[in-house]
Design a protein around this motif. Structure first.
Motif, mmCIF file in Angstrom:
data_model
loop_
_atom_site.group_PDB
_atom_site.id
_atom_site.type_symbol
_atom_site.label_atom_id
_atom_site.label_comp_id
_atom_site.label_asym_id
_atom_site.label_seq_id
_atom_site.Cartn_x
_atom_site.Cartn_y
_atom_site.Cartn_z
ATOM 1 N N ILE A 19 0.852 -1.186 0.000
ATOM 2 C CA ILE A 19 0.000 0.000 0.000
ATOM 3 C C ILE A 19 0.888 1.237 0.000
ATOM 4 N N LEU A 20 0.797 2.024 -1.071
ATOM 5 C CA LEU A 20 1.566 3.257 -1.178
ATOM 6 C C LEU A 20 0.819 4.442 -0.585
ATOM 7 N N LYS A 21 -0.509 4.463 -0.803
ATOM 8 C CA LYS A 21 -1.304 5.588 -0.337
ATOM 9 C C LYS A 21 -2.744 5.118 -0.179
ATOM 10 N N ALA A 22 -3.398 5.568 0.882
ATOM 11 C CA ALA A 22 -4.807 5.258 1.092
ATOM 12 C C ALA A 22 -5.489 6.500 1.642
ATOM 13 N N SER A 23 -6.714 6.759 1.171
ATOM 14 C CA SER A 23 -7.453 7.907 1.661
ATOM 15 C C SER A 23 -8.947 7.625 1.586
ATOM 16 N N VAL A 24 -9.678 8.290 2.461
ATOM 17 C CA VAL A 24 -11.130 8.189 2.474
ATOM 18 C C VAL A 24 -11.676 9.604 2.417
ATOM 19 N N ALA A 25 -12.563 9.841 1.477
ATOM 20 C CA ALA A 25 -13.201 11.145 1.340
ATOM 21 C C ALA A 25 -14.682 10.927 1.097
ATOM 22 N N SER A 26 -15.479 11.408 2.023
ATOM 23 C CA SER A 26 -16.921 11.275 1.904
ATOM 24 C C SER A 26 -17.280 9.791 1.798
ATOM 25 N N GLU A 27 -17.811 9.358 0.672
ATOM 26 C CA GLU A 27 -18.191 7.956 0.501
ATOM 27 C C GLU A 27 -17.235 7.216 -0.435
ATOM 28 N N THR A 28 -16.058 7.784 -0.665
ATOM 29 C CA THR A 28 -15.108 7.200 -1.595
ATOM 30 C C THR A 28 -13.825 6.803 -0.883
ATOM 31 N N CYS A 29 -13.332 5.642 -1.221
ATOM 32 C CA CYS A 29 -12.061 5.159 -0.686
ATOM 33 C C CYS A 29 -11.105 5.007 -1.863
ATOM 34 N N SER A 30 -9.890 5.488 -1.691
ATOM 35 C CA SER A 30 -8.887 5.400 -2.750
ATOM 36 C C SER A 30 -7.634 4.732 -2.188
ATOM 37 N N VAL A 31 -7.136 3.738 -2.910
ATOM 38 C CA VAL A 31 -5.933 3.021 -2.483
ATOM 39 C C VAL A 31 -4.993 2.909 -3.672
ATOM 40 N N GLU A 32 -3.731 3.274 -3.461
ATOM 41 C CA GLU A 32 -2.710 3.122 -4.491
ATOM 42 C C GLU A 32 -1.796 1.980 -4.064
ATOM 43 N N LEU A 33 -1.689 0.961 -4.919
ATOM 44 C CA LEU A 33 -0.914 -0.237 -4.610
ATOM 45 C C LEU A 33 0.279 -0.382 -5.536
ATOM 46 N N LYS A 34 1.280 -1.075 -5.037
ATOM 47 C CA LYS A 34 2.437 -1.442 -5.851
ATOM 48 C C LYS A 34 2.648 -2.939 -5.670
ATOM 49 N N GLY A 35 2.865 -3.640 -6.770
ATOM 50 C CA GLY A 35 3.131 -5.063 -6.692
ATOM 51 C C GLY A 35 4.501 -5.320 -6.092
ATOM 52 N N GLY A 36 4.571 -6.295 -5.222
ATOM 53 C CA GLY A 36 5.831 -6.643 -4.581
ATOM 54 C C GLY A 36 6.332 -8.001 -5.045
ATOM 55 N N ARG A 37 6.658 -8.827 -4.095
ATOM 56 C CA ARG A 37 7.219 -10.147 -4.398
ATOM 57 C C ARG A 37 6.145 -11.098 -4.917
#
Length: 100
Positions: A19-37
């Protein structure tokens, strides 16, 4: 770990999600992922929440060598054109979902 909806079994391969970045705004959730091993699922736990599979034992894949890394980068660079081609086929083929 991904789950086959038809059988309920774990997919045999996976990639660690960082998980690089996660945020919650109002009724929306945003997650930025990076593939690892990369890994192979060797064994799963019998007791897990409904719709989930928890690996008990995994084998990590070896790190990519320079040739594999170059091939992966080349494949990733071809993806935007393939996505564009797929979208065009869906629209031109009449398979695009239309609003009711």
């Amino acid at each position: 770990v991904g789950v086959d909806r038809q059988t309920g079994n774990a997919f045999p391969f996976g990639v660690e999600a960082i998980i690089l970045k996660a945020s919650v705004a109002s009724e929306t959730c945003s997650v930025e992922l990076k593939g690892g091993r990369r890994f192979t699922v060797d064994e799963t736990q019998d007791e897990a929440p409904a719709g989930a599979v928890q690996p008990r034992k995994v084998t990590l894949a070896p790190e990519l060598d320079d040739d594999d890394e170059a091939a992966a980068v080349a494949a990733a660079e071809r993806l935007p054109a393939l996505v564009e081609q797929w979208e065009k086929l869906v629209v031109d083929g009449g398979h695009e979902r239309q609003p009711d």
